[in-house]
Design a protein around this motif. Sequence first.
Motif, short mmCIF file in Angstrom:
data_model
loop_
_atom_site.label_atom_id
_atom_site.label_comp_id
_atom_site.label_asym_id
_atom_site.label_seq_id
_atom_site.Cartn_x
_atom_site.Cartn_y
_atom_site.Cartn_z
N GLN A 96 -49.67 98.54 -33.17
CA GLN A 96 -50.43 99.70 -34.06
C GLN A 96 -51.57 99.73 -34.72
OE1 GLN A 96 -47.92 102.09 -35.15
NE2 GLN A 96 -46.49 101.00 -33.46
N ASP A 97 -53.02 100.59 -34.51
CA ASP A 97 -53.52 100.57 -34.97
C ASP A 97 -54.80 99.52 -34.83
OD1 ASP A 97 -52.38 102.61 -37.28
OD2 ASP A 97 -51.87 101.59 -38.32
N ILE A 98 -54.77 99.23 -33.65
CA ILE A 98 -55.98 98.08 -33.08
C ILE A 98 -56.90 99.08 -32.82
CG2 ILE A 98 -56.75 97.18 -30.97
CD1 ILE A 98 -53.84 95.55 -33.02
N LYS A 99 -58.36 98.91 -33.93
CA LYS A 99 -59.37 98.80 -33.60
C LYS A 99 -60.19 98.68 -32.56
CE LYS A 99 -59.90 99.30 -38.88
NZ LYS A 99 -58.59 98.50 -39.24
N ARG A 100 -61.02 99.85 -32.08
CA ARG A 100 -61.08 99.62 -30.23
C ARG A 100 -62.02 100.77 -30.16
NH1 ARG A 100 -56.42 101.12 -28.97
NH2 ARG A 100 -56.62 103.33 -27.75
N LYS A 101 -63.22 100.37 -29.80
CA LYS A 101 -64.69 101.11 -29.76
C LYS A 101 -63.59 103.00 -28.74
CE LYS A 101 -68.06 98.37 -29.14
NZ LYS A 101 -69.30 97.72 -28.59
N GLN A 102 -64.99 104.40 -29.09
CA GLN A 102 -63.60 105.40 -28.98
C GLN A 102 -65.27 105.83 -27.45
OE1 GLN A 102 -61.06 106.62 -29.02
NE2 GLN A 102 -60.66 104.83 -29.93
N LYS A 103 -64.99 106.19 -26.69
CA LYS A 103 -65.77 106.62 -25.68
C LYS A 103 -66.64 108.14 -26.26
CE LYS A 103 -65.37 109.62 -21.35
NZ LYS A 103 -64.49 109.69 -19.98
#
Length: 133
Positions: A96-103
């Motif tokens: 839940q709510d894991i931060k990842r770079k977005q396209k």
Amino acid sequence: MKKNKLEVIPLIDDFSQWLAEADKSDNTIKTYRAVLNQFHEWLLSEGMDLNHLKKKDVQQYITYLESQNKSLATVEKAFATISMFARFLKKLDVVQDIKRKQKDKKNQEAPDSLTLDECNHLLAEVKKRRQPS
């Protein structure tokens, strides 16, 4: 204390069996196993293991992959695999709510449309190419 790799293999095998029972393809199962094994190896190198998976472990791994300049597709594949594994474990809170770079959003914009003249010109070119020589 670091866990021996062999202690966790049954867990990965159980996960693979669960995927097979969910009618996942052999290629999907093979990919998930490979990604999960890489995650497992990283966890061991950090003194953690799959049996005691925590949200912070998942976040640190995603951050690690990004810091290694892995492609967005690779990071997303890892996250999807870990998410499916979390589902198998019935521990959805760890993803839940894991931060990842977005396209990059600017690459997702619709292209400008052609004018009527440009459409007519292209149509004429296509018709010309279709005519027998």
